[in-house]
Design an enzyme around this catalytic site. Sequence first.
Site, PDB file in Angstrom:
ATOM      1  N   ASP A 145       0.880  -1.160   0.000  1.00  0.00           N
ATOM      2  CA  ASP A 145       0.000   0.000   0.000  1.00  0.00           C
ATOM      3  C   ASP A 145       0.923   1.217   0.000  1.00  0.00           C
ATOM      4  OD1 ASP A 145      -1.478   2.181   0.735  1.00  0.00           O
ATOM      5  OD2 ASP A 145      -2.655   1.121   2.271  1.00  0.00           O
ATOM      6  N   LYS A 163       2.768   7.809 -18.020  1.00  0.00           N
ATOM      7  CA  LYS A 163       1.813   8.889 -18.230  1.00  0.00           C
ATOM      8  C   LYS A 163       0.426   8.487 -17.706  1.00  0.00           C
ATOM      9  CE  LYS A 163       0.917   7.423 -22.944  1.00  0.00           C
ATOM     10  NZ  LYS A 163       1.809   6.259 -23.068  1.00  0.00           N
ATOM     11  N   ASP A 191       7.212   8.191 -22.768  1.00  0.00           N
ATOM     12  CA  ASP A 191       6.286   8.500 -23.853  1.00  0.00           C
ATOM     13  C   ASP A 191       6.522   7.379 -24.858  1.00  0.00           C
ATOM     14  OD1 ASP A 191       5.279   9.333 -26.398  1.00  0.00           O
ATOM     15  OD2 ASP A 191       5.096  11.348 -25.555  1.00  0.00           O
ATOM     16  N   HIS A 192       5.586   6.453 -24.977  1.00  0.00           N
ATOM     17  CA  HIS A 192       5.916   5.228 -25.722  1.00  0.00           C
ATOM     18  C   HIS A 192       6.157   5.500 -27.202  1.00  0.00           C
ATOM     19  CE1 HIS A 192       1.624   5.065 -26.724  1.00  0.00           C
ATOM     20  NE2 HIS A 192       1.926   4.182 -27.656  1.00  0.00           N
ATOM     21  N   LYS A 204       9.167   3.990 -30.755  1.00  0.00           N
ATOM     22  CA  LYS A 204       8.834   3.507 -32.104  1.00  0.00           C
ATOM     23  C   LYS A 204      10.025   3.698 -33.034  1.00  0.00           C
ATOM     24  CE  LYS A 204       3.907   4.199 -31.397  1.00  0.00           C
ATOM     25  NZ  LYS A 204       3.016   3.079 -31.553  1.00  0.00           N
ATOM     26  N   HIS A 230       2.574  12.582 -27.497  1.00  0.00           N
ATOM     27  CA  HIS A 230       3.039  11.824 -28.667  1.00  0.00           C
ATOM     28  C   HIS A 230       3.282  12.706 -29.902  1.00  0.00           C
ATOM     29  CE1 HIS A 230       1.964   8.676 -26.022  1.00  0.00           C
ATOM     30  NE2 HIS A 230       0.713   8.534 -26.376  1.00  0.00           N
ATOM     31  N   LYS A 273      -9.822   9.768 -32.798  1.00  0.00           N
ATOM     32  CA  LYS A 273     -10.346   8.410 -32.655  1.00  0.00           C
ATOM     33  C   LYS A 273     -11.390   8.206 -33.753  1.00  0.00           C
ATOM     34  CE  LYS A 273      -8.783   7.512 -28.192  1.00  0.00           C
ATOM     35  NZ  LYS A 273      -7.694   6.552 -28.073  1.00  0.00           N
TER      36      LYS A 273
HETATM   37  C1  BG6 Z   1      -1.999   6.231 -25.505  1.00  0.00           C
HETATM   38  C2  BG6 Z   1      -3.358   6.855 -25.390  1.00  0.00           C
HETATM   39  O1  BG6 Z   1      -1.044   7.070 -24.919  1.00  0.00           O
HETATM   40  O2  BG6 Z   1      -1.658   6.025 -26.867  1.00  0.00           O
HETATM   41  C3  BG6 Z   1      -4.395   5.999 -26.089  1.00  0.00           C
HETATM   42  O3  BG6 Z   1      -3.704   7.025 -24.019  1.00  0.00           O
HETATM   43  C4  BG6 Z   1      -3.974   5.701 -27.500  1.00  0.00           C
HETATM   44  O4  BG6 Z   1      -5.664   6.651 -26.076  1.00  0.00           O
HETATM   45  C5  BG6 Z   1      -2.542   5.166 -27.561  1.00  0.00           C
HETATM   46  O5  BG6 Z   1      -4.875   4.749 -28.043  1.00  0.00           O
HETATM   47  C6  BG6 Z   1      -2.061   5.050 -28.992  1.00  0.00           C
HETATM   48  O6  BG6 Z   1      -0.853   4.360 -29.027  1.00  0.00           O
HETATM   49  P1  BG6 Z   1      -0.425   3.512 -30.313  1.00  0.00           P
HETATM   50  O7  BG6 Z   1       0.959   3.070 -30.017  1.00  0.00           O
HETATM   51  O8  BG6 Z   1      -1.400   2.406 -30.445  1.00  0.00           O
HETATM   52  O9  BG6 Z   1      -0.517   4.464 -31.481  1.00  0.00           O
END
Ligand code: BG6
Length: 477
Positions: free
Chosen positions: A88, A145, A174-175, A179, A237, A333
Amino acid sequence: AQLNNFDIILFGATGDLAMRKLLPCLYQAHAAGLLHPEGRILGVSRSKLDTAGFLEKIHSDSKIHIKTHFSEEMWQSFVRRIQYLTVDVNNLSDFERLAQTVKARTQTDNVVIYLSTAPKFFAPACEHLAKVGLNGSNVRIVLEKPLGTDLASSQQINADVAQYFQEQQIYRIDHYLGKENLQNVLPLRFGNIFFEPVWNRDFVQSVQITIAEQLGVEERGEFYDSTGALRDMVQNHIMQMLCFVAMERPKSLGADDVRDEKLKVVAALKPMTANDVARNVIRAQYTAANGLKGYLQEHNVPADSRTETYVAIRAEIDTPRWQGVPFYLRTGKRMPSRSAEIVLNFKPQAKPLFGANANRLVIRLQPDETISTTWWVKQVGSGLDVQAATMTLDMAQVSDERRAEAYELLLREVIDGRLNLFNRRDELEKAWEWVMPILDYWATTPDKPCEYPAQSWGPQEAKDLLARDGNAWLEDQ
Ligand code: BG6
């Protein structure tokens, strides 16, 4: 290459991100032989489970997200790395147990603490980690995030964490930075002679950056409605994509040299007044079409919501390289397809011999990883009439090496202690600073968002935004 030994302490281990991404990505790294054999994963969360119970949970909830290289045998060898502890975040004695567990290891030279929890837990978690001595120089902390919902809250998060950890220990995720084809922009620009000489206002007519998603808000209505596309995608992103396209050549490839140049891009984005927002920013919601629900009919979305599921922005960067060049940024979206791409539209020649040509460069991050250039070539037959032709470099054909998912690559970067692909505090806060006038304007304007039918490329207003400059989005070119 030598693999670093590690302990990953995964906060939020029973959460959605851990199940869908983090554990499957660690599995992939394991299966590819990229993890030190003794590296260990310690899942922690509030759930009262023991290790066996946690393994049962991931067996049912996480394993299904492993799409390639799965074998039951490999899975068994992977889960031997995993242990679970109930923690916790508000309870100091839980952290004492955590520290004992970590220290019981013979070699704890590389401790990665991954905070995959809501940011409100960051402060107490960091404070308690420090109290039990889990913030020494061998410790790295990963922040997932959303890192704030506005400038003030992101500053607060950063300040809280900075009380206990040095900036060099902090890995802000920041994924998109994981890429491959986004990272590829740097060698493309600075490792070749072809593009850099024309990568500026003299030759570039406009830049477009798009992240289109096919999905709607799915089961995340409640989260999404308090977030919206600007916070969810643009501030982070899209901004990273923008930085890579627009930055100057860094002094070196060292983390801080690269991040210094990215910071300068964000700092040079022209600040927007309320009038600028009204004129240059379009927000919109998808409406029911093609058998799909509209945003306002989605589960957990209030019928009078003004949250944007789409945003398009005309931005400008005030540097000698980019002065006057429009940067069109958009994300939405429920678009017709899923893609993320950067487009450079070049200017027509001043005195064309062959009619108005319009060269184009498209860098695609997904679904495929390609770099395409469009140019004028001769039409077959007599005379010298020309036509447009596109040459595409498909990165999958350049190398058939396994391509890791973004989160896997980033996790390996943290284990190896490379900060290049993580945001520094000043970058993150500058990005928030730039989006604030947009959020402020939306919070006060009586205007409603525009509309676009589900599975379309966005509202008419976003087309008009470009038409005003004599430009068009890629799908309309
Ligand atoms: C995330 C968002 O950070 O990125 C999501 O919170 C989104 O809403 C996603 O769908 C998109 O990531 P990717 O790698 O699928 O383009």
